[in-house]
Design a protein around this motif. Structure first.
Motif, mmCIF file in Angstrom:
data_model
loop_
_atom_site.group_PDB
_atom_site.id
_atom_site.type_symbol
_atom_site.label_atom_id
_atom_site.label_comp_id
_atom_site.label_asym_id
_atom_site.label_seq_id
_atom_site.Cartn_x
_atom_site.Cartn_y
_atom_site.Cartn_z
ATOM 1 N N GLU A 1 0.866 -1.298 -0.006
ATOM 2 C CA GLU A 1 -0.121 -0.199 -0.186
ATOM 3 C C GLU A 1 1.001 1.143 0.066
ATOM 4 O OE1 GLU A 1 -3.637 1.935 2.439
ATOM 5 O OE2 GLU A 1 -2.532 0.279 3.392
ATOM 6 N N ALA B 1 -3.172 3.614 -3.148
ATOM 7 C CA ALA B 1 -2.926 2.846 -4.182
ATOM 8 C C ALA B 1 -2.179 1.440 -3.650
ATOM 9 C CB ALA B 1 -1.912 3.517 -5.195
ATOM 10 N N THR C 1 -0.010 -1.860 -5.244
ATOM 11 C CA THR C 1 1.078 -2.431 -6.091
ATOM 12 C C THR C 1 0.402 -3.641 -6.804
ATOM 13 O OG1 THR C 1 2.230 -3.788 -4.557
ATOM 14 C CG2 THR C 1 3.104 -1.763 -5.246
ATOM 15 N N ASN C 2 0.695 -4.032 -8.014
ATOM 16 C CA ASN C 2 0.153 -4.815 -8.844
ATOM 17 C C ASN C 2 1.158 -6.204 -8.815
ATOM 18 O OD1 ASN C 2 2.218 -4.380 -10.625
ATOM 19 N ND2 ASN C 2 0.973 -3.505 -12.155
ATOM 20 N N TYR D 1 2.476 0.682 -8.579
ATOM 21 C CA TYR D 1 1.395 1.238 -8.286
ATOM 22 C C TYR D 1 1.264 2.657 -9.125
ATOM 23 C CZ TYR D 1 4.637 4.781 -5.733
ATOM 24 O OH TYR D 1 5.208 5.578 -5.517
#
Length: 145
Positions: free
Chosen positions: A54, A71, A73-74, A79
């Motif tokens: 986060e 946001a 992270t993928n 992010y």
């Protein structure tokens, strides 16, 4: 029917003129969160990205409004936050800061700074890239010594 078509065409032209005269601005902030496995404060081949970390991004607009974004992270550790707004309200300065890594193996903040402050002076459609945020494991592997 012809009168209706002419009125609709006139309305469409009027909407086009009003919409095109409004200046819209789009900005994007992007970064990455990494597990610094050897806690050497640099990203190397032994390190890996953290999915689901986060990050908070706080921006102040030209009009003085404070906007707070959240946001995560993928799967590649990236992010991003993006916004489209009137040019007069565009971001002026921002602060990006890590909140949590959500990794039980790599959850200790790896850098001394609590965030990255920056001015956002990019034109519409451009992306500001923030340096990577690092987390480190509670104990480094033996091969790091």
């Amino acid at each position: 029917m012809d009168l209706l078509r002419k009125n609709m065409a006139g309305l469409a032209l009027l909407l086009f003129v009003f919409c095109s005269s409004a200046q819209a601005w789009t900005g994007e902030i992007r970064g990455r969160v990494v597990c610094d496995v050897c806690a050497d404060s640099s990203v190397g081949p032994e390190d890996h990205v953290l999915e689901g970390a986060e990050v908070a991004v706080l921006c102040i607009t030209k009009s003085g409004e404070v906007i707070n974004y959240q946001a995560f992270t993928n799967s590649r550790g990236f992010y991003s936050v993006a916004e489209t707004m009137p040019e007069s309200d565009r971001w002026e300065s921002c602060l990006a800061r890590p909140i949590s890594s959500f990794s039980e193996h790599c959850a200790i903040r790896g850098d001394k700074h609590s965030g990255v402050k920056f001015s956002y002076k990019l034109p519409s459609g451009q992306t500001h890239n923030v340096r990577s945020f690092l987390y480190k494991p509670t104990s480094a592997p033996v091969y790091c010594s």
